[in-house]
Scaffold this motif. Structure first.
Motif, PDB file in Angstrom:
ATOM      1  N   LEU A 159       6.735  -6.014  -3.886  1.00  0.00           N
ATOM      2  CA  LEU A 159       5.740  -6.954  -4.393  1.00  0.00           C
ATOM      3  C   LEU A 159       4.640  -6.198  -5.120  1.00  0.00           C
ATOM      4  CD1 LEU A 159       5.363  -9.336  -1.302  1.00  0.00           C
ATOM      5  CD2 LEU A 159       6.635  -9.757  -3.409  1.00  0.00           C
ATOM      6  N   CYS A 160       4.309  -6.672  -6.289  1.00  0.00           N
ATOM      7  CA  CYS A 160       3.229  -6.049  -7.052  1.00  0.00           C
ATOM      8  C   CYS A 160       1.890  -6.473  -6.450  1.00  0.00           C
ATOM      9  CB  CYS A 160       3.319  -6.439  -8.526  1.00  0.00           C
ATOM     10  SG  CYS A 160       3.162  -8.208  -8.812  1.00  0.00           S
ATOM     11  N   PRO A 161       0.824  -5.737  -6.712  1.00  0.00           N
ATOM     12  CA  PRO A 161      -0.491  -6.075  -6.150  1.00  0.00           C
ATOM     13  C   PRO A 161      -0.938  -7.491  -6.486  1.00  0.00           C
ATOM     14  CG  PRO A 161      -0.519  -3.871  -7.095  1.00  0.00           C
ATOM     15  CD  PRO A 161       0.797  -4.466  -7.460  1.00  0.00           C
ATOM     16  N   GLU A 162      -0.590  -7.983  -7.664  1.00  0.00           N
ATOM     17  CA  GLU A 162      -0.990  -9.343  -8.042  1.00  0.00           C
ATOM     18  C   GLU A 162      -0.326 -10.382  -7.142  1.00  0.00           C
ATOM     19  OE1 GLU A 162       0.100  -7.072 -10.093  1.00  0.00           O
ATOM     20  OE2 GLU A 162      -1.710  -6.568 -11.238  1.00  0.00           O
ATOM     21  N   LYS A 163       0.962 -10.151  -6.819  1.00  0.00           N
ATOM     22  CA  LYS A 163       1.676 -11.093  -5.959  1.00  0.00           C
ATOM     23  C   LYS A 163       1.134 -11.038  -4.525  1.00  0.00           C
ATOM     24  CE  LYS A 163       4.673 -13.079  -8.635  1.00  0.00           C
ATOM     25  NZ  LYS A 163       4.664 -14.572  -8.811  1.00  0.00           N
ATOM     26  N   ILE A 164       0.791  -9.851  -4.063  1.00  0.00           N
ATOM     27  CA  ILE A 164       0.230  -9.721  -2.720  1.00  0.00           C
ATOM     28  C   ILE A 164      -1.112 -10.444  -2.639  1.00  0.00           C
ATOM     29  CG2 ILE A 164      -0.695  -8.082  -1.043  1.00  0.00           C
ATOM     30  CD1 ILE A 164       1.393  -6.087  -1.953  1.00  0.00           C
ATOM     31  N   GLU A 165      -1.932 -10.269  -3.664  1.00  0.00           N
ATOM     32  CA  GLU A 165      -3.227 -10.951  -3.686  1.00  0.00           C
ATOM     33  C   GLU A 165      -3.043 -12.468  -3.739  1.00  0.00           C
ATOM     34  OE1 GLU A 165      -7.335 -11.046  -6.359  1.00  0.00           O
ATOM     35  OE2 GLU A 165      -5.670  -9.709  -6.891  1.00  0.00           O
ATOM     36  N   GLU A 166      -2.057 -12.908  -4.505  1.00  0.00           N
ATOM     37  CA  GLU A 166      -1.774 -14.346  -4.588  1.00  0.00           C
ATOM     38  C   GLU A 166      -1.314 -14.890  -3.236  1.00  0.00           C
ATOM     39  OE1 GLU A 166       1.210 -17.438  -6.976  1.00  0.00           O
ATOM     40  OE2 GLU A 166       1.229 -15.269  -7.419  1.00  0.00           O
ATOM     41  N   PHE A 167      -0.512 -14.102  -2.516  1.00  0.00           N
ATOM     42  CA  PHE A 167      -0.019 -14.515  -1.198  1.00  0.00           C
ATOM     43  C   PHE A 167      -1.180 -14.730  -0.228  1.00  0.00           C
ATOM     44  CE2 PHE A 167       1.009 -13.058   3.119  1.00  0.00           C
ATOM     45  CZ  PHE A 167       1.917 -14.037   3.488  1.00  0.00           C
ATOM     46  N   TYR A 168      -2.084 -13.756  -0.150  1.00  0.00           N
ATOM     47  CA  TYR A 168      -3.208 -13.878   0.770  1.00  0.00           C
ATOM     48  C   TYR A 168      -4.155 -15.000   0.355  1.00  0.00           C
ATOM     49  CZ  TYR A 168      -1.943  -9.630   3.280  1.00  0.00           C
ATOM     50  OH  TYR A 168      -1.299  -8.706   4.052  1.00  0.00           O
TER      51      TYR A 168
END
Length: 256
Positions: A40-49
């Motif tokens: 997961l790219c950082p953008e996807k991780i941030e979107e998840f949280y």
């Protein structure tokens, strides 16, 4: 949050929201997020949280709105202040039973006998026959000054049951009554859910097609079906099966 009413906490304020690493997302999800295979790219991780926080906020908002609407239907009041007061009155945030129940915790040094006295006074049946409150208070004092680290277990009921074995210098049990009282406190029902399940089980067994089912038979059925585990997986001894069969035949002969 420790010094505020639960309903007064602003869940939308960033000050009251945990950081991403402290959010409760479950161990499996946490392991997946930390593993290289997630990719997961950082953008996807941030979107998840961000979605996790949105989920928590929406859940709290939904609960508050539903409670407010429910109280409004019951009281026919539309004033926000009145609804908020009604919610606080109906939810057991300050129920004395819940407040005094902390005496059952394993932190025995900070426990107060006044909390235990509250339960003994409210539920006299908790006092074993032939025992006085004074004797329970003496054991409670000894309990607070005795090292019981070897008795502590993951389950609170097991911990309370284990405090009985310690003996004094004369070889006598130090705690004869206190463990029974503590375990009895854990048996106090915190809601009517269990009773409702029993009523539902009774309705499923005594139907219009079995209206003549006797009270003893109904009780035996409810007890048997309330046991943990699946009935098909239970293992019985041969002698038990013989006893059950004999009891069944004796019941038939008695009814005939």
């Amino acid at each position: 949050m420790r010094y505020k009413d639960v309903l007064e906490v602003d869940v939308h304020s960033s000050y009251n929201i945990r950081s991403d690493r402290e959010l409760m997302i479950g161990q499996q999800a946490r392991d997946f997020m930390d593993s290289p295979r997630s990719k997961l790219c950082p953008e996807k991780i941030e979107e998840f949280y961000t979605n996790v926080k949105h989920l928590y906020k929406s859940a709290v908002k939904y609960i508050k709105e539903r409670l407010s609407f429910f109280i409004w239907c019951l009281t026919s009041f539309s004033t926000t202040k009145v609804i908020s007061r009604r919610i606080k009155e109906r939810l057991p945030f300050k129920d004395p039973v819940l407040q005094h129940a902390e005496v059952v915790k394993t932190v025995k040094q900070t426990a107060l006998f006044s909390s235990l006295h509250f339960f003994l006074k409210r539920f006299p049946v908790l006092i074993p026959e032939g025992t006085t409150r004074g004797e329970i208070e003496e054991e409670f004092a000894d309990y607070q000054s005795t090292d019981i680290t070897t008795c502590i277990d993951d389950r609170m009921d097991t911990t309370r049951g284990n405090i009985g074995p310690p003996v004094n210098e004369e070889g006598q049990l130090m705690f004869k009554v206190l463990p029974r009282v503590m375990v009895s406190l854990l048996c106090i029902l915190h809601s009517s859910a269990h009773c409702e399940r029993v009523f539902s089980l009774v309705r499923k067994n005594k139907t219009e097609f079995r209206s003549r089912l006797g009270q003893e038979s109904l009780e035996a059925l409810v007890v048997a079906k309330s046991r943990s585990g699946k009935a098909i997986e239970r293992v019985y001894k041969q002698q038990d099966l013989k006893d059950y069969k004999s009891a069944y035949y004796r019941s038939l002969r008695a009814n005939n």
